[in-house]
Design a protein around this motif. Structure first.
Motif, mmCIF file in Angstrom:
data_model
loop_
_atom_site.group_PDB
_atom_site.id
_atom_site.type_symbol
_atom_site.label_atom_id
_atom_site.label_comp_id
_atom_site.label_asym_id
_atom_site.label_seq_id
_atom_site.Cartn_x
_atom_site.Cartn_y
_atom_site.Cartn_z
ATOM 1 N N ARG A 36 60.281 -48.242 19.956
ATOM 2 C CA ARG A 36 60.809 -48.074 18.589
ATOM 3 C C ARG A 36 60.163 -46.869 17.906
ATOM 4 O O ARG A 36 60.844 -46.079 17.242
ATOM 5 N N LYS A 37 58.852 -46.723 18.079
ATOM 6 C CA LYS A 37 58.151 -45.584 17.483
ATOM 7 C C LYS A 37 58.663 -44.281 18.089
ATOM 8 O O LYS A 37 58.930 -43.311 17.375
ATOM 9 N N ARG A 38 58.819 -44.276 19.390
ATOM 10 C CA ARG A 38 59.317 -43.091 20.084
ATOM 11 C C ARG A 38 60.736 -42.752 19.617
ATOM 12 O O ARG A 38 61.063 -41.581 19.412
ATOM 13 N N GLY A 40 62.007 -43.340 16.707
ATOM 14 C CA GLY A 40 61.874 -42.745 15.379
ATOM 15 C C GLY A 40 61.432 -41.297 15.439
ATOM 16 O O GLY A 40 61.932 -40.446 14.689
ATOM 17 N N ASP A 41 60.505 -40.991 16.335
ATOM 18 C CA ASP A 41 60.054 -39.605 16.506
ATOM 19 C C ASP A 41 61.193 -38.717 16.994
ATOM 20 O O ASP A 41 61.382 -37.605 16.501
ATOM 21 N N VAL A 42 61.954 -39.200 17.955
ATOM 22 C CA VAL A 42 63.081 -38.422 18.475
ATOM 23 C C VAL A 42 64.142 -38.244 17.385
ATOM 24 O O VAL A 42 64.700 -37.156 17.238
ATOM 25 N N ARG A 44 63.705 -37.908 14.285
ATOM 26 C CA ARG A 44 63.268 -36.870 13.356
ATOM 27 C C ARG A 44 63.596 -35.472 13.895
ATOM 28 O O ARG A 44 63.861 -34.546 13.131
ATOM 29 N N HIS A 45 63.560 -35.298 15.220
ATOM 30 C CA HIS A 45 63.904 -34.010 15.829
ATOM 31 C C HIS A 45 65.409 -33.860 16.064
ATOM 32 O O HIS A 45 65.911 -32.749 16.163
ATOM 33 N N THR A 70 57.476 -40.040 28.242
ATOM 34 C CA THR A 70 57.932 -39.064 27.265
ATOM 35 C C THR A 70 57.626 -37.634 27.705
ATOM 36 O O THR A 70 56.615 -37.380 28.355
ATOM 37 N N GLY A 72 57.927 -35.464 25.119
ATOM 38 C CA GLY A 72 57.867 -34.986 23.746
ATOM 39 C C GLY A 72 59.190 -35.286 23.067
ATOM 40 O O GLY A 72 60.239 -35.385 23.717
ATOM 41 N N SER A 73 59.172 -35.440 21.784
ATOM 42 C CA SER A 73 60.351 -35.871 21.032
ATOM 43 C C SER A 73 61.517 -34.906 21.139
ATOM 44 O O SER A 73 62.665 -35.321 21.295
ATOM 45 N N ASP A 76 62.859 -35.167 24.760
ATOM 46 C CA ASP A 76 63.474 -36.485 24.993
ATOM 47 C C ASP A 76 64.868 -36.535 24.372
ATOM 48 O O ASP A 76 65.820 -37.002 25.000
#
Length: 144
Positions: A36-38, A40-42, A44-45, A70, A72-73, A76
């Motif tokens: 879920r955190k990952r 959210g990071d993706v 954002r990009h 990963t 990186g966002s 990914d």
């Protein structure tokens, strides 16, 4: 100790099985929280890709990322967008975001993205973008 830690990290972020001696329930809870955190990071990009998938974004990303470590966002999201394009399931907003990125930046799926120096044209999902002199223009929006 280092081998056990590496096995736990692989289980949490790369889809490896839960190592012996660890309770699988809390490991699975942590794995899902990290996905879920990952996501959210993706998002954002790749905000248009995430918006285009709407409520399906978390599940689509988690299904795709579950067995992948990963990169990186940014990468990914790029890899996911390309896979969705290849499957014919890339939403129009995601197609527009992908073509804009691919017109501006060179990315081969292995090395870090690099800015393009020469003019370029990119297409996906009916969208067409062109890059000239460092500026990207969307010539045709994606079809939905």
């Amino acid at each position: 100790m280092a081998a056990r830690q590496a096995a736990l990290v692989a289980s949490l972020v790369a889809g490896a099985p839960t190592p012996p001696g660890f309770d699988p329930v809390p490991v699975d809870v942590a794995r899902r929280a990290l996905l879920r955190k990952r996501a959210g990071d993706v998002a954002r990009h790749w905000p248009l890709l995430a918006a285009g998938l709407g409520a399906d974004w978390p599940g689509t990303f988690a299904d795709w990322a579950a067995g992948r470590p990963t990169n990186g966002s940014l990468r990914d999201g790029w890899d996911l967008a390309r896979e969705l394009r290849d499957r014919g399931t890339l939403p129009p907003l995601g197609a527009e975001e992908l073509v804009a990125r691919e017109a501006a930046t060179r990315y081969d799926g292995r090395r870090a993205p690099r800015p393009r120096r020469l003019p370029a044209v990119a297409r996906a999902g009916g969208a067409v973008a062109v890059q000239l002199a460092g500026r990207v223009r969307l010539l045709r929006p994606a079809t939905g």
